[in-house]
Motif scaffolding. Sequence first.
Motif, PDB file in Angstrom:
ATOM      1  N   ARG A  16       0.911  -1.390  -0.217  1.00 28.48           N
ATOM      2  CA  ARG A  16      -0.111   0.090   0.050  1.00 28.48           C
ATOM      3  C   ARG A  16       0.911   1.277  -0.015  1.00 28.48           C
ATOM      4  NH1 ARG A  16      -2.484   3.381   4.346  1.00 28.48           N
ATOM      5  NH2 ARG A  16      -1.694   1.621   5.859  1.00 28.48           N
ATOM      6  N   ALA A  17       0.767   2.083  -0.883  1.00 30.11           N
ATOM      7  CA  ALA A  17       1.589   3.303  -0.956  1.00 30.11           C
ATOM      8  C   ALA A  17       0.935   4.236  -0.061  1.00 30.11           C
ATOM      9  CB  ALA A  17       1.262   3.980  -2.479  1.00 30.11           C
ATOM     10  N   ASP A  18       1.945   4.844   0.541  1.00 31.39           N
ATOM     11  CA  ASP A  18       1.731   5.897   1.668  1.00 31.39           C
ATOM     12  C   ASP A  18       2.669   7.083   1.658  1.00 31.39           C
ATOM     13  OD1 ASP A  18       1.066   5.561   5.324  1.00 31.39           O
ATOM     14  OD2 ASP A  18       1.075   7.247   4.055  1.00 31.39           O
ATOM     15  N   PRO A  19       2.763   8.171   0.729  1.00 34.64           N
ATOM     16  CA  PRO A  19       3.688   8.890   0.722  1.00 34.64           C
ATOM     17  C   PRO A  19       3.783   9.669   1.951  1.00 34.64           C
ATOM     18  CG  PRO A  19       1.704   9.626  -0.669  1.00 34.64           C
ATOM     19  CD  PRO A  19       1.651   8.190   0.022  1.00 34.64           C
ATOM     20  N   ALA A  20       2.946   9.992   2.799  1.00 31.92           N
ATOM     21  CA  ALA A  20       3.147  10.922   3.806  1.00 31.92           C
ATOM     22  C   ALA A  20       4.061   9.945   4.833  1.00 31.92           C
ATOM     23  CB  ALA A  20       1.730  11.122   4.687  1.00 31.92           C
ATOM     24  N   MET A  21       3.977   8.550   4.835  1.00 27.61           N
ATOM     25  CA  MET A  21       4.689   7.847   5.671  1.00 27.61           C
ATOM     26  C   MET A  21       6.161   7.646   5.312  1.00 27.61           C
ATOM     27  SD  MET A  21       4.555   6.077   8.522  1.00 27.61           S
ATOM     28  CE  MET A  21       5.919   5.419   9.609  1.00 27.61           C
ATOM     29  N   ALA A  22       6.163   7.909   3.785  1.00 28.02           N
ATOM     30  CA  ALA A  22       7.706   7.825   3.253  1.00 28.02           C
ATOM     31  C   ALA A  22       8.136   9.225   3.755  1.00 28.02           C
ATOM     32  CB  ALA A  22       7.312   7.765   1.611  1.00 28.02           C
ATOM     33  N   ALA A  23       7.640  10.184   3.864  1.00 28.46           N
ATOM     34  CA  ALA A  23       8.136  11.579   4.078  1.00 28.46           C
ATOM     35  C   ALA A  23       8.565  11.633   5.650  1.00 28.46           C
ATOM     36  CB  ALA A  23       7.163  12.653   3.950  1.00 28.46           C
ATOM     37  N   ARG A  24       8.066  10.822   6.178  1.00 34.04           N
ATOM     38  CA  ARG A  24       8.616  10.347   7.681  1.00 34.04           C
ATOM     39  C   ARG A  24       9.834   9.640   7.941  1.00 34.04           C
ATOM     40  NH1 ARG A  24       2.872   8.937   8.784  1.00 34.04           N
ATOM     41  NH2 ARG A  24       1.524  10.949   8.858  1.00 34.04           N
ATOM     42  N   ILE A  25       9.837   8.311   7.162  1.00 37.21           N
ATOM     43  CA  ILE A  25      10.714   7.386   6.967  1.00 37.21           C
ATOM     44  C   ILE A  25      12.035   7.944   6.449  1.00 37.21           C
ATOM     45  CG2 ILE A  25      11.239   5.192   6.416  1.00 37.21           C
ATOM     46  CD1 ILE A  25       8.485   4.118   6.747  1.00 37.21           C
ATOM     47  N   ILE A  26      11.811   8.805   5.448  1.00 37.05           N
ATOM     48  CA  ILE A  26      13.192   9.466   4.816  1.00 37.05           C
ATOM     49  C   ILE A  26      13.889   9.820   5.918  1.00 37.05           C
ATOM     50  CG2 ILE A  26      12.373  11.793   4.566  1.00 37.05           C
ATOM     51  CD1 ILE A  26      13.878   9.787   1.977  1.00 37.05           C
ATOM     52  N   SER A  27      13.774  10.337   7.160  1.00 40.26           N
ATOM     53  CA  SER A  27      14.601  10.775   8.148  1.00 40.26           C
ATOM     54  C   SER A  27      15.654   9.578   8.574  1.00 40.26           C
ATOM     55  CB  SER A  27      13.846  11.103   9.620  1.00 40.26           C
ATOM     56  OG  SER A  27      13.931  12.483   9.582  1.00 40.26           O
ATOM     57  N   ILE A  76      11.016   3.537   1.104  1.00 39.12           N
ATOM     58  CA  ILE A  76      10.711   4.728   0.395  1.00 39.12           C
ATOM     59  C   ILE A  76       9.854   4.523  -0.900  1.00 39.12           C
ATOM     60  CG2 ILE A  76      11.489   6.995  -0.192  1.00 39.12           C
ATOM     61  CD1 ILE A  76      11.606   6.574   2.610  1.00 39.12           C
ATOM     62  N   HIS A  77      10.785   3.951  -1.596  1.00 42.55           N
ATOM     63  CA  HIS A  77      10.597   3.487  -2.918  1.00 42.55           C
ATOM     64  C   HIS A  77       9.135   2.877  -3.105  1.00 42.55           C
ATOM     65  CE1 HIS A  77      10.889   2.031  -7.037  1.00 42.55           C
ATOM     66  NE2 HIS A  77      10.798   0.802  -6.813  1.00 42.55           N
ATOM     67  N   GLN A  78       8.905   1.817  -2.012  1.00 51.02           N
ATOM     68  CA  GLN A  78       7.580   1.042  -2.392  1.00 51.02           C
ATOM     69  C   GLN A  78       6.477   1.786  -1.810  1.00 51.02           C
ATOM     70  OE1 GLN A  78       7.910  -3.081  -0.539  1.00 51.02           O
ATOM     71  NE2 GLN A  78       9.956  -3.256  -1.846  1.00 51.02           N
ATOM     72  N   ASP A 152       0.485   0.511   9.014  1.00 55.16           N
ATOM     73  CA  ASP A 152       0.708  -0.594   8.105  1.00 55.16           C
ATOM     74  C   ASP A 152       1.433  -1.800   8.389  1.00 55.16           C
ATOM     75  OD1 ASP A 152       1.133  -2.233   5.745  1.00 55.16           O
ATOM     76  OD2 ASP A 152       1.334  -0.591   4.449  1.00 55.16           O
ATOM     77  N   PRO A 153       0.797  -2.949   8.541  1.00 53.25           N
ATOM     78  CA  PRO A 153       1.648  -4.193   9.125  1.00 53.25           C
ATOM     79  C   PRO A 153       3.001  -4.327   8.371  1.00 53.25           C
ATOM     80  CG  PRO A 153      -0.464  -4.570   8.891  1.00 53.25           C
ATOM     81  CD  PRO A 153      -0.557  -3.292   8.158  1.00 53.25           C
ATOM     82  N   ASP A 154       2.938  -4.287   7.028  1.00 49.41           N
ATOM     83  CA  ASP A 154       4.182  -4.351   6.362  1.00 49.41           C
ATOM     84  C   ASP A 154       5.298  -3.224   6.684  1.00 49.41           C
ATOM     85  OD1 ASP A 154       2.016  -5.127   3.374  1.00 49.41           O
ATOM     86  OD2 ASP A 154       2.918  -6.447   5.206  1.00 49.41           O
ATOM     87  N   VAL A 155       4.895  -2.218   6.847  1.00 48.21           N
ATOM     88  CA  VAL A 155       5.779  -1.222   7.310  1.00 48.21           C
ATOM     89  C   VAL A 155       6.328  -1.317   8.655  1.00 48.21           C
ATOM     90  CG1 VAL A 155       6.183   1.250   7.566  1.00 48.21           C
ATOM     91  CG2 VAL A 155       4.779   0.515   5.521  1.00 48.21           C
ATOM     92  N   ILE A 156       5.328  -1.535   9.531  1.00 48.73           N
ATOM     93  CA  ILE A 156       5.728  -1.812  11.093  1.00 48.73           C
ATOM     94  C   ILE A 156       6.524  -3.104  11.184  1.00 48.73           C
ATOM     95  CG2 ILE A 156       4.650  -2.618  13.172  1.00 48.73           C
ATOM     96  CD1 ILE A 156       2.270  -0.951  12.528  1.00 48.73           C
ATOM     97  N   ASP A 157       6.479  -3.908  10.446  1.00 49.10           N
ATOM     98  CA  ASP A 157       7.376  -5.205  10.757  1.00 49.10           C
ATOM     99  C   ASP A 157       8.743  -4.791  10.252  1.00 49.10           C
ATOM    100  OD1 ASP A 157       8.010  -8.313   8.922  1.00 49.10           O
ATOM    101  OD2 ASP A 157       7.790  -7.981  11.125  1.00 49.10           O
TER     102      ASP A 157
END
Lengths: 218, 354
Positions: A16-27, A76-78, A152-157
């Motif tokens: 599942r795309a989630d750009p807002a999360m990407a903008a956080r994980i980029i840190s 980030i890419h995914q 997102d559980p995939d991100v959380i994992d």
Amino acid sequence: MFVYEKKLQYPVRITRADPAMAARIISQYGGPDGELGASLRYLSQRYSMPCGELKGLLTDIGVEELGHLEIVGAMIHQLTRGLCCEDLTKGGFDAYFVDHGTGVHPVAASGMPYHAHAMASKGDPITDLHENLAAEQKARTTYENLLHQADDPDVIDVLRYLRQREIVHYQRFAEGLAMVQDQLDEKNFYAFNVGLSLAEDCGNNGSVRGCGKCGCDD
Amino acid sequence: MQNKCNNCEGGNGFVSLDGGWGSVSWSCGHCGCSNHGCDACSNCGWNRCGCNDGCGAVIYTNNRRNRSSDCDKDCQNGDSTRQNRSGDCACGNQTRSGNSGCNTCGTRSLYVECCDENTYIRDFSCGCSSNTRQGRSNGCDKCDESNGTTYTQGRSNGCDKCDECSGTTYTQGRTNGCSKCDECNGTSYTQGRTNGCSKCDDDNGTTYTQGRTNGCDKCSKCDDNGSTYTRSRKNRGVGMVWAAEQELDQIFESESALRAGTLFPELHKPMNGYCPGDCNCQTCEQEAAFAAWELRLYLNTHPDDKQALALFRKLCEETEDPNYATSFLKDMDCCSGWNWTDDPWPWECRPCGK
């Protein structure tokens, strides 16, 4: 030198795309406590370590952090794949998108570009190992902050896995620090810097670049 | 300071000094003397240097300090000056022996109170480069070796030697690192030594005494009665970190290890509510490769752990990924220990082994 193995240390399968999360994980890619800083810090500190155990430890953990950098980049890419147009204006990602599109660029979540101020390589093994202990804790805290904001559980994992690795690294650096202190005079661990290579007449007990093994009896 | 003299030629009653002594002008009984700066010799009544004025056919020094009855007699052949006049100087580079006051040793201007090695009597001969006084009442910081007793501690000249005669443990608290452990009677060593000599007692299998300051608290053995190890060292230095022990008998299986993020349950500290998921997307190779990597980090800080080494070899064999396995196995010497951490490293350009 460096060899690349064509796999991720931990799988990243985000559907599942989630750009807002990407903008956080980029840190964790380009932020002050992220993986790029961590690997650069450890790979840079290797040279002034007094014994092979620490050189090996810093090399290996530095290399593993590069592997983590790759995992974060993969996230980030995914997270920014297959975006709909309205996603591009989502808060947190819109500014990043202007400059980088869905490319991966080392910045912090705040937009501050990656900088070496956030890392230290001081040439003193005790100092550097404490820096690394702190760095691992900062990374752990950052992953926890990200986990609090993820759903997102995939991100959380993946975040959970990376957080656990920081704890293991913390332990290894603590063991490395214990090795160094066993080499030193326990009345004063700071009597001289075991990593500083000076000519014999400059003091520092001459050159004390280690005996090759931490904890040796010489 | 002008002393009138009676027989001053030139009529002006003075001899003015040339050079060195500023504006002091002297009058003397024999004016015209061009030497200068002499203090008055009370016996002579003259204050002219370089003249044979009845004090004896000697040349007076320029910087007389003691104007007692005798003139300051200069060392004839040397450039040294006397400070205490109770005898003759041996001139030149030689120094006076005995207890009178020749205070030059070559270029020294003060003599050093030296200790006679046997009697500790102060010997004012110069050139005593060792055994300088430290402030003792006998004037001589030297350790007493004759009676085999322990030396007085607190000496500042590093003279604390330990007593090796009696076979008992050495007195602690010495500043020269002389505390040696007693190996004779097989008991554990006295703790609290400052020279890193506290060794743990391996013989009786008990846990090691804690609270040692030299990093000797290793708790790799259990008490025979099964109690847990004591962990809290009290004197661990300033700002030092205590690392947890890990038991290789307790490690996770490879498949759970990758998911958990570590092989070691002692290090597995999940955040509240976030546990490893059920994702089955890892491959077996990834799992074994991860376990081998974890052990690699462990072996970097525990290079002598044979159990870990054996497990590492086994995991490398399970990792069928050719890239991974071969690069690891190349780093290892199958017969000896963990040599990945051996020096030299590539940036050092040093010969091996040093």
